[in-house]
Enzyme design. Structure first.
Site, PDB file in Angstrom:
ATOM      1  N   TRP A   1     -15.312  12.238 -12.834  1.00 21.77           N
ATOM      2  CA  TRP A   1     -14.483  11.906 -11.666  1.00 21.77           C
ATOM      3  C   TRP A   1     -13.886  13.156 -11.021  1.00 21.77           C
ATOM      4  O   TRP A   1     -13.652  13.192  -9.814  1.00 21.77           O
ATOM      5  CB  TRP A   1     -13.375  10.914 -12.041  1.00 21.77           C
ATOM      6  CG  TRP A   1     -12.411  11.416 -13.080  1.00 21.77           C
ATOM      7  CD1 TRP A   1     -12.511  11.267 -14.426  1.00 21.77           C
ATOM      8  CD2 TRP A   1     -11.201  12.171 -12.852  1.00 21.77           C
ATOM      9  NE1 TRP A   1     -11.445  11.876 -15.057  1.00 21.77           N
ATOM     10  CE2 TRP A   1     -10.624  12.427 -14.122  1.00 21.77           C
ATOM     11  CE3 TRP A   1     -10.547  12.637 -11.711  1.00 21.77           C
ATOM     12  CZ2 TRP A   1      -9.424  13.146 -14.272  1.00 21.77           C
ATOM     13  CZ3 TRP A   1      -9.355  13.349 -11.861  1.00 21.77           C
ATOM     14  CH2 TRP A   1      -8.808  13.597 -13.123  1.00 21.77           C
TER      15      TRP A   1
ATOM     16  N   GLU B   1       0.843  -1.214   0.000  1.00 15.15           N
ATOM     17  CA  GLU B   1       0.000   0.000   0.000  1.00 15.15           C
ATOM     18  C   GLU B   1       0.876   1.261   0.000  1.00 15.15           C
ATOM     19  O   GLU B   1       0.565   2.239  -0.673  1.00 15.15           O
ATOM     20  CB  GLU B   1      -0.948   0.010   1.199  1.00 15.15           C
ATOM     21  CG  GLU B   1      -2.013  -1.076   1.157  1.00 15.15           C
ATOM     22  CD  GLU B   1      -2.706  -1.212  -0.185  1.00 15.15           C
ATOM     23  OE1 GLU B   1      -3.080  -0.190  -0.788  1.00 15.15           O
ATOM     24  OE2 GLU B   1      -2.879  -2.352  -0.653  1.00 15.15           O
TER      25      GLU B   1
ATOM     26  N   TRP C   1       1.684   1.775  -3.446  1.00  8.87           N
ATOM     27  CA  TRP C   1       0.662   2.488  -4.232  1.00  8.87           C
ATOM     28  C   TRP C   1       0.808   3.999  -4.057  1.00  8.87           C
ATOM     29  O   TRP C   1       0.634   4.776  -4.986  1.00  8.87           O
ATOM     30  CB  TRP C   1      -0.741   2.040  -3.821  1.00  8.87           C
ATOM     31  CG  TRP C   1      -1.181   0.804  -4.552  1.00  8.87           C
ATOM     32  CD1 TRP C   1      -1.170  -0.470  -4.068  1.00  8.87           C
ATOM     33  CD2 TRP C   1      -1.669   0.719  -5.915  1.00  8.87           C
ATOM     34  NE1 TRP C   1      -1.617  -1.333  -5.037  1.00  8.87           N
ATOM     35  CE2 TRP C   1      -1.940  -0.640  -6.181  1.00  8.87           C
ATOM     36  CE3 TRP C   1      -1.902   1.653  -6.918  1.00  8.87           C
ATOM     37  CZ2 TRP C   1      -2.433  -1.076  -7.410  1.00  8.87           C
ATOM     38  CZ3 TRP C   1      -2.396   1.221  -8.146  1.00  8.87           C
ATOM     39  CH2 TRP C   1      -2.660  -0.128  -8.378  1.00  8.87           C
TER      40      TRP C   1
ATOM     41  N   ASN D   1     -10.750   2.807   2.772  1.00  9.54           N
ATOM     42  CA  ASN D   1     -10.375   2.649   1.359  1.00  9.54           C
ATOM     43  C   ASN D   1     -11.403   1.852   0.554  1.00  9.54           C
ATOM     44  O   ASN D   1     -11.750   2.223  -0.571  1.00  9.54           O
ATOM     45  CB  ASN D   1      -8.998   1.979   1.263  1.00  9.54           C
ATOM     46  CG  ASN D   1      -8.576   1.791  -0.183  1.00  9.54           C
ATOM     47  OD1 ASN D   1      -8.443   2.751  -0.930  1.00  9.54           O
ATOM     48  ND2 ASN D   1      -8.402   0.542  -0.608  1.00  9.54           N
TER      49      ASN D   1
ATOM     50  N   TRP E   1     -20.063  12.189 -20.231  1.00  8.58           N
ATOM     51  CA  TRP E   1     -20.555  12.275 -18.849  1.00  8.58           C
ATOM     52  C   TRP E   1     -21.937  12.925 -18.845  1.00  8.58           C
ATOM     53  O   TRP E   1     -22.295  13.643 -19.779  1.00  8.58           O
ATOM     54  CB  TRP E   1     -19.615  13.133 -17.995  1.00  8.58           C
ATOM     55  CG  TRP E   1     -18.210  12.607 -17.883  1.00  8.58           C
ATOM     56  CD1 TRP E   1     -17.098  13.137 -18.465  1.00  8.58           C
ATOM     57  CD2 TRP E   1     -17.767  11.470 -17.144  1.00  8.58           C
ATOM     58  NE1 TRP E   1     -15.989  12.393 -18.136  1.00  8.58           N
ATOM     59  CE2 TRP E   1     -16.372  11.360 -17.319  1.00  8.58           C
ATOM     60  CE3 TRP E   1     -18.407  10.526 -16.342  1.00  8.58           C
ATOM     61  CZ2 TRP E   1     -15.614  10.358 -16.730  1.00  8.58           C
ATOM     62  CZ3 TRP E   1     -17.644   9.527 -15.753  1.00  8.58           C
ATOM     63  CH2 TRP E   1     -16.270   9.442 -15.954  1.00  8.58           C
TER      64      TRP E   1
ATOM     65  N   TRP F   1      -9.011   8.281  -8.029  1.00  8.00           N
ATOM     66  CA  TRP F   1     -10.175   8.632  -8.844  1.00  8.00           C
ATOM     67  C   TRP F   1     -10.021   8.157 -10.276  1.00  8.00           C
ATOM     68  O   TRP F   1     -10.966   7.633 -10.879  1.00  8.00           O
ATOM     69  CB  TRP F   1     -10.443  10.138  -8.779  1.00  8.00           C
ATOM     70  CG  TRP F   1     -11.228  10.457  -7.542  1.00  8.00           C
ATOM     71  CD1 TRP F   1     -10.733  10.912  -6.352  1.00  8.00           C
ATOM     72  CD2 TRP F   1     -12.634  10.256  -7.342  1.00  8.00           C
ATOM     73  NE1 TRP F   1     -11.743  11.015  -5.431  1.00  8.00           N
ATOM     74  CE2 TRP F   1     -12.925  10.629  -6.005  1.00  8.00           C
ATOM     75  CE3 TRP F   1     -13.678   9.798  -8.148  1.00  8.00           C
ATOM     76  CZ2 TRP F   1     -14.214  10.557  -5.479  1.00  8.00           C
ATOM     77  CZ3 TRP F   1     -14.965   9.739  -7.623  1.00  8.00           C
ATOM     78  CH2 TRP F   1     -15.222  10.109  -6.310  1.00  8.00           C
TER      79      TRP F   1
HETATM   80  P1  FAD Z   1      -3.521   1.747   5.116  1.00  4.20           P
HETATM   81  O1  FAD Z   1      -4.305   0.626   4.549  1.00  4.20           O
HETATM   82  O2  FAD Z   1      -3.064   1.607   6.511  1.00  4.20           O
HETATM   83  O3  FAD Z   1      -2.266   1.966   4.164  1.00  4.20           O
HETATM   84  C1  FAD Z   1      -1.043   2.565   4.627  1.00  4.20           C
HETATM   85  C2  FAD Z   1      -0.713   3.767   3.771  1.00  4.20           C
HETATM   86  O4  FAD Z   1      -0.530   3.379   2.416  1.00  4.20           O
HETATM   87  C3  FAD Z   1      -1.816   4.805   3.738  1.00  4.20           C
HETATM   88  O5  FAD Z   1      -1.746   5.658   4.857  1.00  4.20           O
HETATM   89  C4  FAD Z   1      -1.553   5.521   2.423  1.00  4.20           C
HETATM   90  O6  FAD Z   1      -0.546   6.490   2.549  1.00  4.20           O
HETATM   91  C5  FAD Z   1      -1.028   4.393   1.547  1.00  4.20           C
HETATM   92  N1  FAD Z   1      -2.123   3.844   0.736  1.00  4.20           N
HETATM   93  C6  FAD Z   1      -2.987   2.868   1.071  1.00  4.20           C
HETATM   94  N2  FAD Z   1      -3.819   2.601   0.037  1.00  4.20           N
HETATM   95  C7  FAD Z   1      -3.468   3.440  -0.955  1.00  4.20           C
HETATM   96  C8  FAD Z   1      -3.948   3.662  -2.275  1.00  4.20           C
HETATM   97  N3  FAD Z   1      -4.951   2.936  -2.790  1.00  4.20           N
HETATM   98  N4  FAD Z   1      -3.380   4.633  -3.019  1.00  4.20           N
HETATM   99  C9  FAD Z   1      -2.347   5.368  -2.538  1.00  4.20           C
HETATM  100  N5  FAD Z   1      -1.847   5.188  -1.296  1.00  4.20           N
HETATM  101  C10 FAD Z   1      -2.399   4.249  -0.512  1.00  4.20           C
HETATM  102  N6  FAD Z   1      -5.132   8.354  -0.016  1.00  4.20           N
HETATM  103  C11 FAD Z   1      -4.603   9.481   0.480  1.00  4.20           C
HETATM  104  O7  FAD Z   1      -3.659   9.428   1.278  1.00  4.20           O
HETATM  105  N7  FAD Z   1      -5.083  10.703   0.083  1.00  4.20           N
HETATM  106  C12 FAD Z   1      -6.119  10.829  -0.802  1.00  4.20           C
HETATM  107  O8  FAD Z   1      -6.503  11.950  -1.147  1.00  4.20           O
HETATM  108  C13 FAD Z   1      -6.720   9.646  -1.306  1.00  4.20           C
HETATM  109  N8  FAD Z   1      -7.788   9.698  -2.143  1.00  4.20           N
HETATM  110  C14 FAD Z   1      -8.342   8.529  -2.622  1.00  4.20           C
HETATM  111  C15 FAD Z   1      -9.433   8.598  -3.502  1.00  4.20           C
HETATM  112  C16 FAD Z   1     -10.021   7.442  -3.981  1.00  4.20           C
HETATM  113  C17 FAD Z   1     -11.187   7.525  -4.950  1.00  4.20           C
HETATM  114  C18 FAD Z   1      -9.519   6.185  -3.585  1.00  4.20           C
HETATM  115  C19 FAD Z   1     -10.150   4.912  -4.091  1.00  4.20           C
HETATM  116  C20 FAD Z   1      -8.437   6.099  -2.724  1.00  4.20           C
HETATM  117  C21 FAD Z   1      -7.832   7.261  -2.227  1.00  4.20           C
HETATM  118  N9  FAD Z   1      -6.724   7.206  -1.331  1.00  4.20           N
HETATM  119  C22 FAD Z   1      -6.175   8.370  -0.872  1.00  4.20           C
HETATM  120  C23 FAD Z   1      -6.057   5.931  -1.026  1.00  4.20           C
HETATM  121  C24 FAD Z   1      -6.543   5.207   0.233  1.00  4.20           C
HETATM  122  O9  FAD Z   1      -7.931   5.130   0.274  1.00  4.20           O
HETATM  123  C25 FAD Z   1      -6.042   5.836   1.534  1.00  4.20           C
HETATM  124  O10 FAD Z   1      -4.655   6.088   1.451  1.00  4.20           O
HETATM  125  C26 FAD Z   1      -6.290   4.920   2.730  1.00  4.20           C
HETATM  126  O11 FAD Z   1      -7.648   4.638   2.852  1.00  4.20           O
HETATM  127  C27 FAD Z   1      -5.767   5.581   3.986  1.00  4.20           C
HETATM  128  O12 FAD Z   1      -6.084   4.818   5.108  1.00  4.20           O
HETATM  129  P2  FAD Z   1      -4.959   4.117   5.956  1.00  4.20           P
HETATM  130  O13 FAD Z   1      -3.896   5.089   6.306  1.00  4.20           O
HETATM  131  O14 FAD Z   1      -5.622   3.412   7.084  1.00  4.20           O
HETATM  132  O15 FAD Z   1      -4.383   3.069   4.912  1.00  4.20           O
END
Ligand code: FAD
Length: 490
Positions: free
Chosen positions: A368, A283, A286, A350, A314, A391
């Protein structure tokens, strides 16, 4: 005799003292450091921090100042329309020789920082910049043709091969006092905290700051890392790290997280730990991938990476459905739960981010960019790289995008990831008393079940904004039309 040297450390999205390369280098080489935060929202253009991020920033700056004061220093805060002018005047006032900062990668910051570095160097100052918010600089991993990756798996493989472990830098033990003559505005002057009561619940949900980030990481490692792979998709449990806002504001570095995860893995007796650790690192991967894409394709903050989507048909009249989505009154419980969680605590799980984004872009056919904007204003972790990636991925128009025809069914998703409706009940209390069978589909519940559950559809809880099957078919038809027209255009 050596003359005393003064350095300015320009804090931006690196609001921490430990593992901060700019601060570390400045404290190693300078006798005196002036730590500064410059508030210049106009410079970020369309992407200046949204409401929830500003709330976080306020508290994060307060914690940073407290941390600096414990070392005998303080945070100098300035507000301006030009960071360049402010740094130059501060450098003059402080007699600073060198300016240190950690790099940012969004297009507006790259442009501004390049210009400021040139101005400072032309004025005889030294500028030193560092990597602090990523495991790998976004330009390092390239494919065999020397081009940026557009698919995550080979990108992440290349990063792992290059190595993701970094030495963690200790924070300074003591800093020289900042002279009283160096003025600072108060934090309140920045006007970051909303005047309406909107942030009340956020205060209960979050504790911004470096120490809180470290506590959150420890909690995650102790409680959730082992089962992260299994529980990370269940929105009703505390199964993910919730470190995203801390990472965005730089109160913790990805290197600190990766290092701590790898350390736990090395000492683990439980074999399940490796799945959890790998999952968490992926993650973080990502997140890195998002920065890689943002750096190489800066236009994607506003335009699709896949050119075919530039003319996607759209929906044109979407103000009403967009509002219903924003307010969590679409009549689709898991979507409404997510949107209300977002509004109330500035964060959404997420799995649910994916569901609400798919519903907006596919079932409602709303661009989006509208969803990304709303997230930008309401998320405490709003991050240009991750938000753009998320997005575009869901809309099917980005890198490594889910194929457009894969449309999340919010009911199936709800039943699979929230089978007992715990998440839905928490955020949509008006349907909390429906039995599990109907909590994701109140519109299908018999009248007596609704009555017993205290639900009057269309009054206490909305009827679905849209029919899921029909709207799915409509989205597929539009996609087919777009594919055909782009085929004819080539
Ligand atoms: P954990 O599951 O604990 O993951 C650890 C870290 O990994 C996160 O803190 C984050 O930095 C990174 N991470 C995890 N999943 C993703 C992912 N899919 N993409 C990129 N990084 C990820 N994340 C943001 O930080 N800022 C945003 O503005 C953002 N917008 C999003 C918009 C959409 C439509 C979607 C589908 C996802 C988005 N995410 C965003 C990614 C993700 O949803 C969040 O990072 C995550 O939910 C944060 O929760 P966590 O810290 O508990 O994640």
């Amino acid at each position: 005799m050596r003359t005393a040297c003064t350095g300015i450390v320009w804090f931006r999205q690196d609001l921490r003292l430990s593992d901060n390369p700019a601060l570390r280098e400045a404290s190693r080489t300078c006798d005196r450091i002036v730590p500064v935060y410059i508030h210049a929202p106009g410079e970020a253009g369309r992407w200046s921090p949204g409401g929830a991020s500003r709330w976080w920033l306020h508290h994060s700056l307060a914690r940073l100042d407290e941390g600096l004061r414990k070392l005998d220093s303080r945070l100098v805060i300035r507000t301006t329309s030009s960071s360049a002018d402010e740094i130059l005047s501060l450098a003059r006032a402080a007699g600073a020789d060198c300016i240190y900062w950690n790099r940012l990668y969004d297009p507006a910051s790259i442009q501004r920082d390049t210009r400021i570095a040139q101005i400072l160097q032309a004025g005889g100052h030294r500028v030193e910049t560092f990597s602090a918010s990523l495991l790998n600089e976004p330009w390092t991993a390239l494919n065999r043709q020397g081009r940026p990756y557009r698919v995550f798996t080979p990108y992440w493989k290349a990063c792992l091969e290059a190595g993701i472990e970094r030495a963690i830098l200790p924070g300074p033990r003591k800093l020289a006092r900042v002279p009283d003559a160096i003025h600072s505005v108060t934090l309140e002057r920045l006007g970051l905290v909303p005047t309406v009561g909107w942030a009340r619940e956020m205060r209960g949900a979050w504790q911004p700051g470096e120490s809180a980030a470290r506590r959150r990481l420890k909690h995650f490692l102790d409680v959730s890392l082992t089962d992260y792979d299994v529980r990370r998709d269940i929105p009703s449990v505390d199964g993910t790290s919730r470190l995203s806002p801390y990472l965005h504001h730089g109160e913790i570095s990805p290197a600190q997280i990766a290092g701590a995860v790898l350390e736990r893995l090395a000492s683990a007796k439980d074999a399940r730990m490796s799945g959890g650790a790998e999952g968490l690192l992926r993650e973080l991967g990502w997140r890195e991938f998002g920065y890689h894409l943002l750096y190489h394709f800066p236009h994607t903050t506003d335009r699709p990476l896949d050119d075919r989507f530039a003319h996607f048909p759209w929906s044109k009249r979407f103000r009403e459905p967009l509002r219903a989505w924003q307010q969590g009154r679409t009549g689709i419980p898991i979507v409404d739960a997510g949107m209300r969680q977002l509004w109330r605590i500035g964060w959404m799980h997420n799995r649910v981010r994916m569901i609400v984004a798919s519903f907006l872009t596919k079932n409602l056919l709303i661009p989006w960019q509208e969803g990304a904007r709303w997230f930008w204003d309401t998320l405490v972790d709003a991050d240009l790289a991750s938000n753009t990636l998320g997005w575009q991925w869901i809309a099917g128009c980005g890198a490594d995008a889910a194929p457009y025809f894969r449309i999340f069914n919010p009911v199936t998703q709800g039943r699979r990831f929230d089978p007992e409706g715990r998440y839905v009940r928490q955020w949509v209390p008006e349907i909390a008393h429906l039995p599990d069978r109907h909590v994701h589909t109140p519109w299908q519940a018999p009248d007596d079940v609704l009555r017993k559950g205290g639900v009057t559809l269309g009054r206490s809880y909305p009827l679905p904004l849209i029919e899921l099957r029909i709207s799915r078919e409509r989205a597929l038809q539009r996609y087919a039309a777009m594919k055909n027209s782009s085929r004819h255009a080539t």
